[in-house]
Design an enzyme around this catalytic site. Structure first.
Site, PDB file in Angstrom:
ATOM      1  N   GLU A  65       0.804  -1.324  -0.092  1.00 41.36           N
ATOM      2  CA  GLU A  65       0.078   0.190  -0.013  1.00 41.36           C
ATOM      3  C   GLU A  65       0.759   1.270  -0.067  1.00 41.36           C
ATOM      4  O   GLU A  65       0.667   2.187  -0.722  1.00 41.36           O
ATOM      5  CB  GLU A  65      -0.957  -0.079   1.304  1.00 41.36           C
ATOM      6  CG  GLU A  65      -2.013   1.343   1.111  1.00 41.36           C
ATOM      7  CD  GLU A  65      -3.156   0.932   1.938  1.00 41.36           C
ATOM      8  OE1 GLU A  65      -3.786   1.817   2.376  1.00 41.36           O
ATOM      9  OE2 GLU A  65      -3.551  -0.184   2.036  1.00 41.36           O
ATOM     10  N   PHE A  90      -0.314 -14.681   0.801  1.00 45.57           N
ATOM     11  CA  PHE A  90       0.732 -15.145   1.013  1.00 45.57           C
ATOM     12  C   PHE A  90       1.367 -16.475   0.479  1.00 45.57           C
ATOM     13  O   PHE A  90       0.481 -17.389   0.743  1.00 45.57           O
ATOM     14  CB  PHE A  90       0.930 -15.071   2.723  1.00 45.57           C
ATOM     15  CG  PHE A  90       0.372 -13.815   3.140  1.00 45.57           C
ATOM     16  CD1 PHE A  90       1.029 -12.723   3.016  1.00 45.57           C
ATOM     17  CD2 PHE A  90      -0.819 -13.629   3.743  1.00 45.57           C
ATOM     18  CE1 PHE A  90       0.305 -11.296   3.296  1.00 45.57           C
ATOM     19  CE2 PHE A  90      -1.597 -12.479   4.204  1.00 45.57           C
ATOM     20  CZ  PHE A  90      -0.853 -11.284   3.923  1.00 45.57           C
ATOM     21  N   ARG A  92       4.503 -18.125   0.666  1.00 46.65           N
ATOM     22  CA  ARG A  92       5.468 -18.963   1.233  1.00 46.65           C
ATOM     23  C   ARG A  92       6.543 -18.064   2.227  1.00 46.65           C
ATOM     24  O   ARG A  92       6.277 -16.967   2.325  1.00 46.65           O
ATOM     25  CB  ARG A  92       6.511 -19.682   0.261  1.00 46.65           C
ATOM     26  CG  ARG A  92       7.510 -18.651  -0.599  1.00 46.65           C
ATOM     27  CD  ARG A  92       8.611 -19.191  -1.166  1.00 46.65           C
ATOM     28  NE  ARG A  92       8.280 -20.329  -1.974  1.00 46.65           N
ATOM     29  CZ  ARG A  92       8.338 -20.748  -3.083  1.00 46.65           C
ATOM     30  NH1 ARG A  92       8.317 -19.848  -4.020  1.00 46.65           N
ATOM     31  NH2 ARG A  92       8.258 -21.813  -3.644  1.00 46.65           N
TER      32      ARG A  92
END
Length: 144
Positions: A65, A90, A92
């Site tokens: 962001e 997400f 890894r």
């Protein structure tokens, strides 16, 4: 009083130092800033980990962001820009000392911009992906 970053509104008449804001606390660094691309990073340290030792998902989302907002502000100033949507997945756990995010503008409209960002670790492994939507609004007359 310090000057406010470009496009940032006043907060109660005071400006919060960048080092004291979330970006500074998490150690974010802006490496490249263009009108259609952006690159930044943060160090993998305890302050960005969750209790199981992995990089906290919020750190990825916050970096995405910040980068999307900064790049949009650069392109639309004196208009204001602020995040209105952030979808970060997400993939890894990260290895190494840095998370680096590389973003590109997918849509550059009059009132909305959409950015996609890839977050990689020191081994160039894709650890997370983000899509951030930024609202662009004219500065109101009288706004600093």
């Amino acid at each position: 009083m310090t000057d406010r970053p470009v496009g940032m509104p006043a907060v109660g008449g005071e400006v919060v130092a960048e080092a004291d804001c979330l970006d500074g606390v998490l150690g974010f660094e802006l490496l490249e800033l263009g009108s259609d691309h952006v690159v930044g990073r943060f160090p993998i340290e305890d302050r960005v980990r969750q209790r199981f030792g992995l990089v906290h998902g919020g750190a990825y989302a916050a970096l995405a962001e910040m980068l999307a907002t900064e790049a949009t502000v650069k392109a639309v100033h004196p208009d204001a820009a602020m995040g209105i949507s952030n979808d970060t997945s997400f993939l890894r756990g990260a290895r190494g000392k840095w998370i680096t995010a590389r973003g590109r503008a997918r849509h550059r409209g009059r009132t909305l911009w959409v950015w996609e960002l890839d977050h990689t670790d020191d081994e160039a492994r894709l650890c997370a992906v983000s899509r951030v939507t930024i609202a662009v609004r004219p500065q109101r007359v009288g706004d600093p």
